[in-house]
Design a protein around this motif. Structure first.
Motif, PDB file in Angstrom:
ATOM      1  N   VAL A 172       5.761  65.983-101.218  1.00  0.00           N
ATOM      2  CA  VAL A 172       7.266  66.054-100.814  1.00  0.00           C
ATOM      3  C   VAL A 172       7.958  65.833 -99.591  1.00  0.00           C
ATOM      4  O   VAL A 172       7.243  66.878 -98.411  1.00  0.00           O
ATOM      5  CB  VAL A 172       8.272  67.216-101.551  1.00  0.00           C
ATOM      6  N   VAL A 173       8.566  64.985 -99.028  1.00  0.00           N
ATOM      7  CA  VAL A 173       9.167  64.601 -97.780  1.00  0.00           C
ATOM      8  C   VAL A 173      10.433  65.311 -97.758  1.00  0.00           C
ATOM      9  O   VAL A 173      11.640  65.233 -98.306  1.00  0.00           O
ATOM     10  CB  VAL A 173       9.187  64.064 -97.502  1.00  0.00           C
ATOM     11  N   ALA A 211       6.427  60.298 -91.090  1.00  0.00           N
ATOM     12  CA  ALA A 211       5.966  60.842 -91.732  1.00  0.00           C
ATOM     13  C   ALA A 211       5.343  60.692 -93.012  1.00  0.00           C
ATOM     14  O   ALA A 211       3.964  61.081 -93.840  1.00  0.00           O
ATOM     15  CB  ALA A 211       6.218  62.169 -92.495  1.00  0.00           C
ATOM     16  N   ILE A 212       5.454  60.053 -94.099  1.00  0.00           N
ATOM     17  CA  ILE A 212       4.989  58.821 -94.912  1.00  0.00           C
ATOM     18  C   ILE A 212       4.166  58.210 -95.271  1.00  0.00           C
ATOM     19  O   ILE A 212       3.034  58.100 -96.451  1.00  0.00           O
ATOM     20  CB  ILE A 212       6.275  57.784 -95.762  1.00  0.00           C
ATOM     21  N   LEU A 220      -8.412  60.309 -99.739  1.00  0.00           N
ATOM     22  CA  LEU A 220      -8.146  61.172-101.529  1.00  0.00           C
ATOM     23  C   LEU A 220      -8.219  62.301-101.317  1.00  0.00           C
ATOM     24  O   LEU A 220      -7.469  62.743-102.590  1.00  0.00           O
ATOM     25  CB  LEU A 220      -9.406  60.433-101.942  1.00  0.00           C
ATOM     26  N   GLU A 221      -8.880  63.431-100.873  1.00  0.00           N
ATOM     27  CA  GLU A 221      -9.626  64.804-100.684  1.00  0.00           C
ATOM     28  C   GLU A 221      -8.328  65.398-100.483  1.00  0.00           C
ATOM     29  O   GLU A 221      -8.470  66.825-100.481  1.00  0.00           O
ATOM     30  CB  GLU A 221     -10.233  65.488-100.788  1.00  0.00           C
ATOM     31  N   VAL A 222      -7.268  64.950 -99.696  1.00  0.00           N
ATOM     32  CA  VAL A 222      -6.437  66.102 -98.573  1.00  0.00           C
ATOM     33  C   VAL A 222      -4.784  65.189 -99.141  1.00  0.00           C
ATOM     34  O   VAL A 222      -4.818  64.637 -99.601  1.00  0.00           O
ATOM     35  CB  VAL A 222      -6.697  65.574 -97.343  1.00  0.00           C
ATOM     36  N   ASP A 223      -4.248  66.583 -99.727  1.00  0.00           N
ATOM     37  CA  ASP A 223      -3.242  65.902-100.540  1.00  0.00           C
ATOM     38  C   ASP A 223      -2.094  66.828 -99.558  1.00  0.00           C
ATOM     39  O   ASP A 223      -1.767  67.929-100.065  1.00  0.00           O
ATOM     40  CB  ASP A 223      -3.041  66.967-102.092  1.00  0.00           C
ATOM     41  N   VAL A 224      -1.364  66.311 -98.674  1.00  0.00           N
ATOM     42  CA  VAL A 224       0.159  66.461 -97.591  1.00  0.00           C
ATOM     43  C   VAL A 224       1.456  67.243 -98.573  1.00  0.00           C
ATOM     44  O   VAL A 224       1.953  66.306 -99.583  1.00  0.00           O
ATOM     45  CB  VAL A 224       0.343  66.214 -97.054  1.00  0.00           C
ATOM     46  N   ASN A 225       1.100  68.360 -99.240  1.00  0.00           N
ATOM     47  CA  ASN A 225       2.184  68.612-100.513  1.00  0.00           C
ATOM     48  C   ASN A 225       3.621  68.544 -99.739  1.00  0.00           C
ATOM     49  O   ASN A 225       4.445  68.422-100.396  1.00  0.00           O
ATOM     50  CB  ASN A 225       1.762  70.161-100.463  1.00  0.00           C
ATOM     51  N   GLU A 226       3.411  69.145 -98.390  1.00  0.00           N
ATOM     52  CA  GLU A 226       4.981  68.952 -98.222  1.00  0.00           C
ATOM     53  C   GLU A 226       5.342  68.520 -96.456  1.00  0.00           C
ATOM     54  O   GLU A 226       4.343  69.399 -95.921  1.00  0.00           O
ATOM     55  CB  GLU A 226       5.532  70.445 -98.543  1.00  0.00           C
ATOM     56  N   ILE A 227       6.256  68.199 -96.233  1.00  0.00           N
ATOM     57  CA  ILE A 227       6.875  67.612 -94.748  1.00  0.00           C
ATOM     58  C   ILE A 227       8.003  68.474 -94.669  1.00  0.00           C
ATOM     59  O   ILE A 227       8.988  67.491 -95.541  1.00  0.00           O
ATOM     60  CB  ILE A 227       6.239  66.495 -94.470  1.00  0.00           C
ATOM     61  N   VAL A 228       8.782  68.903 -93.863  1.00  0.00           N
ATOM     62  CA  VAL A 228       9.934  69.254 -93.594  1.00  0.00           C
ATOM     63  C   VAL A 228      10.025  68.633 -92.229  1.00  0.00           C
ATOM     64  O   VAL A 228       9.541  69.523 -90.760  1.00  0.00           O
ATOM     65  CB  VAL A 228      10.018  70.743 -93.342  1.00  0.00           C
TER      66      VAL A 228
END
Length: 235
Positions: A172-173, A211-212, A220-228
């Motif tokens: 989620v960005v 940011a996107i 692939l093993e890293v999931d950036v879940n949210e960036i504000v």
């Protein structure tokens, strides 16, 4: 895999256009979708990318968009659910058609995007869905009740999808004030003037595009879940 096939909705302006430019420059294969076919056709020609007219409020249109990209590139690695509208108004004005428009574009459009790409990504065994929310999904301000409700919902369904997935990444960005055409859809002149005054401190859409790009290029093993991302001076 550093170079990905990335589908972008709402790609004709603002964050969508900036993301298309940023990801193309980074070597990704980008496929553009938007209602304004003349705008995405010109951008697609400039960037050398695929494009197709897209109405995110139609599941058939979204499915056709994803199928066209898949046929052209053979994969769908990333979907950026970016299309959005923001016709702010006080609830007491009872602008029900505008409420429905926000629900249809901001929430239903994201759901349709997920529905269209999920079978392909499951079959691939990998994929990444990037949903564009807003700081209005973290707080509620006067005139923004329905808009905030749709953006809160985007964050909720994104978290649900993340928890249900082990081979799919979900990001989620969450932009703060960002230069775009969103305020053009505000029909209330007083609300529009207030928003345009706030937008004087807005950051460029390229900041969101960066940011996107960061999120989708992690291992692939890293999931950036949210960036504000907000302007430094935004309260």
């Amino acid at each position: 895999m550093n170079n990905k096939v990335v589908l972008i909705t709402g790609a004709s302006s603002g964050i969508g256009e900036a993301t298309a430019r940023r990801l193309t420059a980074a070597g990704h294969q980008v496929f553009l979708g938007a209602r304004r076919i003349d705008r995405i056709a010109a951008l697609g020609k400039e960037l050398g990318t695929g494009h197709q007219v897209l109405d995110v409020t139609s599941l058939e249109s979204m499915t056709d968009f994803v199928a066209a990209a898949h046929a052209q590139y053979g994969r769908v690695d990333v979907l950026v659910n970016n299309a959005g509208v923001m016709p702010l108004s006080p609830l007491g004005d009872l602008k029900v058609d505008e409420w429905n428009q926000m629900i249809d574009v901001n929430l239903r459009g994201v759901l349709y995007g997920i529905a269209a790409v999920l079978p392909i990504m499951r079959q691939q065994g990998a994929g990444h869905i990037v949903n564009i929310s807003s700081v209005s999904g973290l707080r509620v301000d006067p005139t923004a009740a329905v808009y905030s409700a749709t953006k809160f919902a985007v964050r909720a369904l994104s978290e649900g999808l993340r928890q249900e997935s082990r081979d799919l990444r979900v990001t989620v960005v969450t932009p703060g004030l960002t230069r775009s055409e969103l305020s053009d859809g505000i029909s209330d002149p007083d609300v529009r003037a207030a928003v345009e005054e706030q937008m004087k401190v807005a950051i460029p859409p390229e900041a969101i595009a960066d940011a996107i790009n960061y999120a989708i290029t992690q291992p692939l093993e890293v999931d950036v879940n949210e960036i504000v991302i907000r302007p430094t001076v935004q309260g």
